[in-house]
Write a protein that holds these residues in place. Sequence first.
Motif, PDB file in Angstrom:
ATOM      1  N   ARG A  67       0.823  -1.209   0.000  1.00 31.57           N
ATOM      2  CA  ARG A  67       0.000   0.000   0.000  1.00 31.57           C
ATOM      3  C   ARG A  67       0.861   1.265   0.000  1.00 31.57           C
ATOM      4  NH1 ARG A  67      -3.627   2.745   4.073  1.00 31.57           N
ATOM      5  NH2 ARG A  67      -5.165   3.777   2.761  1.00 31.57           N
ATOM      6  N   ALA A  68       1.961   1.243   0.722  1.00 26.96           N
ATOM      7  CA  ALA A  68       2.850   2.406   0.747  1.00 26.96           C
ATOM      8  C   ALA A  68       3.405   2.680  -0.647  1.00 26.96           C
ATOM      9  CB  ALA A  68       3.986   2.190   1.742  1.00 26.96           C
ATOM     10  N   ALA A  69       3.810   1.629  -1.340  1.00 27.72           N
ATOM     11  CA  ALA A  69       4.339   1.806  -2.695  1.00 27.72           C
ATOM     12  C   ALA A  69       3.256   2.298  -3.653  1.00 27.72           C
ATOM     13  CB  ALA A  69       4.927   0.491  -3.200  1.00 27.72           C
ATOM     14  N   LEU A  70       2.048   1.798  -3.478  1.00 26.23           N
ATOM     15  CA  LEU A  70       0.950   2.154  -4.369  1.00 26.23           C
ATOM     16  C   LEU A  70       0.413   3.559  -4.105  1.00 26.23           C
ATOM     17  CD1 LEU A  70      -1.049   1.043  -6.537  1.00 26.23           C
ATOM     18  CD2 LEU A  70      -2.506   0.356  -4.631  1.00 26.23           C
ATOM     19  N   CYS A  71       0.319   3.936  -2.842  1.00 22.65           N
ATOM     20  CA  CYS A  71      -0.360   5.187  -2.478  1.00 22.65           C
ATOM     21  C   CYS A  71       0.564   6.318  -2.017  1.00 22.65           C
ATOM     22  CB  CYS A  71      -1.364   4.919  -1.359  1.00 22.65           C
ATOM     23  SG  CYS A  71      -2.631   3.726  -1.780  1.00 22.65           S
ATOM     24  N   TYR A  72       1.763   5.991  -1.568  1.00 19.79           N
ATOM     25  CA  TYR A  72       2.598   7.013  -0.930  1.00 19.79           C
ATOM     26  C   TYR A  72       4.025   7.072  -1.457  1.00 19.79           C
ATOM     27  CZ  TYR A  72      -1.340   6.923   2.244  1.00 19.79           C
ATOM     28  OH  TYR A  72      -2.611   6.956   2.759  1.00 19.79           O
ATOM     29  N   SER A  73       4.285   6.507  -2.628  1.00 16.97           N
ATOM     30  CA  SER A  73       5.630   6.603  -3.189  1.00 16.97           C
ATOM     31  C   SER A  73       5.926   8.063  -3.554  1.00 16.97           C
ATOM     32  CB  SER A  73       5.761   5.727  -4.437  1.00 16.97           C
ATOM     33  OG  SER A  73       5.009   6.279  -5.503  1.00 16.97           O
ATOM     34  N   ALA A  74       7.181   8.369  -3.747  1.00 15.35           N
ATOM     35  CA  ALA A  74       7.566   9.738  -4.102  1.00 15.35           C
ATOM     36  C   ALA A  74       6.874  10.172  -5.400  1.00 15.35           C
ATOM     37  CB  ALA A  74       9.084   9.847  -4.240  1.00 15.35           C
ATOM     38  N   ASP A  75       6.801   9.278  -6.382  1.00 14.68           N
ATOM     39  CA  ASP A  75       6.161   9.621  -7.657  1.00 14.68           C
ATOM     40  C   ASP A  75       4.675   9.913  -7.471  1.00 14.68           C
ATOM     41  OD1 ASP A  75       8.512   9.396  -9.098  1.00 14.68           O
ATOM     42  OD2 ASP A  75       8.105   7.332  -9.734  1.00 14.68           O
ATOM     43  N   VAL A  76       4.006   9.085  -6.696  1.00  5.64           N
ATOM     44  CA  VAL A  76       2.577   9.288  -6.460  1.00  5.64           C
ATOM     45  C   VAL A  76       2.347  10.602  -5.728  1.00  5.64           C
ATOM     46  CG1 VAL A  76       0.574   8.413  -5.187  1.00  5.64           C
ATOM     47  CG2 VAL A  76       1.992   6.838  -6.519  1.00  5.64           C
ATOM     48  N   MET A  77       3.119  10.859  -4.690  1.00  2.00           N
ATOM     49  CA  MET A  77       2.939  12.083  -3.917  1.00  2.00           C
ATOM     50  C   MET A  77       3.257  13.319  -4.763  1.00  2.00           C
ATOM     51  SD  MET A  77       1.658  10.903  -1.226  1.00  2.00           S
ATOM     52  CE  MET A  77       1.581  12.335  -0.187  1.00  2.00           C
ATOM     53  N   LEU A  78       4.265  13.229  -5.620  1.00  4.01           N
ATOM     54  CA  LEU A  78       4.588  14.344  -6.508  1.00  4.01           C
ATOM     55  C   LEU A  78       3.438  14.603  -7.468  1.00  4.01           C
ATOM     56  CD1 LEU A  78       6.561  16.452  -7.628  1.00  4.01           C
ATOM     57  CD2 LEU A  78       7.505  14.652  -9.084  1.00  4.01           C
ATOM     58  N   ASP A  79       2.902  13.549  -8.059  1.00  2.88           N
ATOM     59  CA  ASP A  79       1.766  13.712  -8.979  1.00  2.88           C
ATOM     60  C   ASP A  79       0.574  14.360  -8.270  1.00  2.88           C
ATOM     61  OD1 ASP A  79       3.220  12.589 -11.029  1.00  2.88           O
ATOM     62  OD2 ASP A  79       2.241  10.623 -10.895  1.00  2.88           O
ATOM     63  N   ARG A  80       0.297  13.939  -7.043  1.00  2.00           N
ATOM     64  CA  ARG A  80      -0.822  14.518  -6.290  1.00  2.00           C
ATOM     65  C   ARG A  80      -0.572  15.993  -5.980  1.00  2.00           C
ATOM     66  NH1 ARG A  80      -2.018   9.703  -1.933  1.00  2.00           N
ATOM     67  NH2 ARG A  80      -2.930   8.253  -3.420  1.00  2.00           N
ATOM     68  N   THR A  81       0.648  16.318  -5.628  1.00  2.00           N
ATOM     69  CA  THR A  81       0.982  17.713  -5.316  1.00  2.00           C
ATOM     70  C   THR A  81       0.848  18.586  -6.554  1.00  2.00           C
ATOM     71  OG1 THR A  81       2.482  16.996  -3.560  1.00  2.00           O
ATOM     72  CG2 THR A  81       2.772  19.246  -4.403  1.00  2.00           C
ATOM     73  N   VAL A  82       1.352  18.115  -7.679  1.00  2.17           N
ATOM     74  CA  VAL A  82       1.243  18.862  -8.937  1.00  2.17           C
ATOM     75  C   VAL A  82      -0.224  19.062  -9.293  1.00  2.17           C
ATOM     76  CG1 VAL A  82       1.658  18.736 -11.429  1.00  2.17           C
ATOM     77  CG2 VAL A  82       3.511  18.227  -9.826  1.00  2.17           C
ATOM     78  N   GLU A  83      -1.039  18.048  -9.112  1.00  8.63           N
ATOM     79  CA  GLU A  83      -2.470  18.159  -9.425  1.00  8.63           C
ATOM     80  C   GLU A  83      -3.145  19.200  -8.541  1.00  8.63           C
ATOM     81  OE1 GLU A  83      -6.011  17.955 -11.229  1.00  8.63           O
ATOM     82  OE2 GLU A  83      -4.094  17.192 -11.964  1.00  8.63           O
ATOM     83  N   ILE A  84      -2.782  19.263  -7.273  1.00 10.24           N
ATOM     84  CA  ILE A  84      -3.352  20.279  -6.376  1.00 10.24           C
ATOM     85  C   ILE A  84      -2.960  21.676  -6.851  1.00 10.24           C
ATOM     86  CG2 ILE A  84      -3.213  21.256  -4.048  1.00 10.24           C
ATOM     87  CD1 ILE A  84      -3.037  18.308  -3.061  1.00 10.24           C
ATOM     88  N   TYR A  85      -1.688  21.868  -7.194  1.00 13.14           N
ATOM     89  CA  TYR A  85      -1.254  23.175  -7.708  1.00 13.14           C
ATOM     90  C   TYR A  85      -2.001  23.521  -8.992  1.00 13.14           C
ATOM     91  CZ  TYR A  85       2.580  23.982  -4.446  1.00 13.14           C
ATOM     92  OH  TYR A  85       3.311  24.236  -3.322  1.00 13.14           O
ATOM     93  N   ARG A  86      -2.168  22.528  -9.867  1.00 12.24           N
ATOM     94  CA  ARG A  86      -2.871  22.763 -11.138  1.00 12.24           C
ATOM     95  C   ARG A  86      -4.319  23.199 -10.870  1.00 12.24           C
ATOM     96  NH1 ARG A  86      -1.234  18.348 -13.959  1.00 12.24           N
ATOM     97  NH2 ARG A  86       0.423  19.575 -14.857  1.00 12.24           N
ATOM     98  N   GLN A  87      -4.977  22.547  -9.931  1.00 15.04           N
ATOM     99  CA  GLN A  87      -6.365  22.897  -9.601  1.00 15.04           C
ATOM    100  C   GLN A  87      -6.452  24.319  -9.035  1.00 15.04           C
ATOM    101  OE1 GLN A  87      -7.878  19.869  -6.997  1.00 15.04           O
ATOM    102  NE2 GLN A  87      -7.679  18.258  -8.534  1.00 15.04           N
ATOM    103  N   VAL A  88      -5.505  24.664  -8.175  1.00 13.08           N
ATOM    104  CA  VAL A  88      -5.505  26.011  -7.583  1.00 13.08           C
ATOM    105  C   VAL A  88      -5.253  27.057  -8.658  1.00 13.08           C
ATOM    106  CG1 VAL A  88      -4.263  27.548  -6.003  1.00 13.08           C
ATOM    107  CG2 VAL A  88      -4.864  25.224  -5.281  1.00 13.08           C
ATOM    108  N   LEU A  89      -4.293  26.797  -9.532  1.00  7.50           N
ATOM    109  CA  LEU A  89      -3.990  27.757 -10.590  1.00  7.50           C
ATOM    110  C   LEU A  89      -5.150  27.894 -11.567  1.00  7.50           C
ATOM    111  CD1 LEU A  89      -0.266  26.811 -11.249  1.00  7.50           C
ATOM    112  CD2 LEU A  89      -1.109  28.962 -10.295  1.00  7.50           C
ATOM    113  N   CYS A  90      -5.799  26.795 -11.911  1.00  8.72           N
ATOM    114  CA  CYS A  90      -6.937  26.856 -12.835  1.00  8.72           C
ATOM    115  C   CYS A  90      -8.114  27.592 -12.210  1.00  8.72           C
ATOM    116  CB  CYS A  90      -7.364  25.453 -13.251  1.00  8.72           C
ATOM    117  SG  CYS A  90      -6.194  24.653 -14.371  1.00  8.72           S
ATOM    118  N   ALA A  91      -8.312  27.404 -10.923  1.00  7.89           N
ATOM    119  CA  ALA A  91      -9.418  28.084 -10.245  1.00  7.89           C
ATOM    120  C   ALA A  91      -9.217  29.593 -10.253  1.00  7.89           C
ATOM    121  CB  ALA A  91      -9.546  27.579  -8.807  1.00  7.89           C
ATOM    122  N   GLY A  92      -7.969  30.047 -10.263  1.00  7.49           N
ATOM    123  CA  GLY A  92      -7.689  31.478 -10.243  1.00  7.49           C
ATOM    124  C   GLY A  92      -7.550  32.104 -11.618  1.00  7.49           C
TER     125      GLY A  92
END
Length: 91
Positions: free
Chosen positions: A58-83
């Motif tokens: 589960r850690a590899a599937l949900c919390y790997s560095a790549d997964v966390m980076l993708d999630r962080t980028v998506e959050i930034y993208r959503q914030v930037l698009c909203a503005g």
Amino acid sequence: AGLPVVATVVDGNTDIVRQGMDGLLVPPDDPGALANALLRLLREPSLAAQLGGEARRRAALCYSADVMLDRTVEIYRQVLCAGAPDGSWKG
């Protein structure tokens, strides 16, 4: 590391550790419950291996560095698009 987890039932821990699936959860401020959970894992090595293996998967599937980076980028993208005036961001 593929090891079983024993954690207290507090915010954050319960988001990551699922009771009996990839770890054991005990009440906070209860050293007896903590000791019992640890003893259980020592007495039941097959349970410890099962919980540890699932935690690793589960850690590899949900919390790997790549997964966390993708999630962080998506959050930034959503914030930037909203503005953005037209709701989109070219970046």
